[in-house]
Design an enzyme around this catalytic site. Structure first.
Site, PDB file in Angstrom:
ATOM      1  N   ARG A  21      -2.618 -20.805 -27.125  1.00 19.26           N
ATOM      2  CA  ARG A  21      -1.210 -21.032 -26.760  1.00 19.26           C
ATOM      3  C   ARG A  21      -0.764 -20.056 -25.680  1.00 19.26           C
ATOM      4  O   ARG A  21      -0.067 -20.430 -24.743  1.00 19.26           O
ATOM      5  CB  ARG A  21      -0.302 -20.916 -27.989  1.00 19.26           C
ATOM      6  CG  ARG A  21      -0.519 -22.023 -28.999  1.00 19.26           C
ATOM      7  CD  ARG A  21       0.334 -21.829 -30.225  1.00 19.26           C
ATOM      8  NE  ARG A  21      -0.003 -20.562 -30.862  1.00 19.26           N
ATOM      9  CZ  ARG A  21       0.820 -19.839 -31.614  1.00 19.26           C
ATOM     10  NH1 ARG A  21       2.033 -20.255 -31.861  1.00 19.26           N
ATOM     11  NH2 ARG A  21       0.425 -18.706 -32.146  1.00 19.26           N
ATOM     12  N   ASN A  40       0.929 -24.517 -32.576  1.00 21.14           N
ATOM     13  CA  ASN A  40      -0.179 -24.746 -33.507  1.00 21.14           C
ATOM     14  C   ASN A  40       0.261 -25.761 -34.550  1.00 21.14           C
ATOM     15  O   ASN A  40       1.341 -25.638 -35.125  1.00 21.14           O
ATOM     16  CB  ASN A  40      -0.567 -23.456 -34.218  1.00 21.14           C
ATOM     17  CG  ASN A  40      -1.431 -22.537 -33.381  1.00 21.14           C
ATOM     18  OD1 ASN A  40      -1.990 -22.946 -32.369  1.00 21.14           O
ATOM     19  ND2 ASN A  40      -1.527 -21.295 -33.794  1.00 21.14           N
TER      20      ASN A  40
END
Length: 93
Positions: A21, A40
């Site tokens: 990320r 996520n």
């Protein structure tokens, strides 16, 4: 013409707990003019939503499926749509 677009991507593989990320956000900021987030999911995937110039979204999509990402990408699923707005910058969620 480079109209704005909304790109929603689900990335499968070993993409959690590897900085995926963070690197996605960094890449989106480097490409420029993109807003959205990387998140996520409970099933081990990462969801990426990006809005901005279509060409910039394509560049992010290419990176997401490349060998340059952290971890290991086994597959990428994408959906294109019209922008909805409401994002400030590119966030990690």
């Amino acid at each position: 013409m480079n109209e704005d677009a909304r790109l929603v991507v689900w990335v499968r593989g070993r993409v959690q707990q590897v900085g995926f990320r963070w690197f996605t956000r960094a890449n989106a900021l480097e490409i420029g003019k993109l807003t959205g987030f990387a998140l996520n999911l409970d099933d081990g995937r990462v969801q990426v939503v990006a809005e901005g110039p279509r060409e910039n979204c394509h560049r992010l999509l290419e990176w997401l499926g490349s060998a340059d990402t952290p971890g290991r990408v086994d597959g990428v699923t994408e959906i294109w749509d019209t922008p909805r707005g409401g994002y400030e910058g590119f966030a990690i969620r």
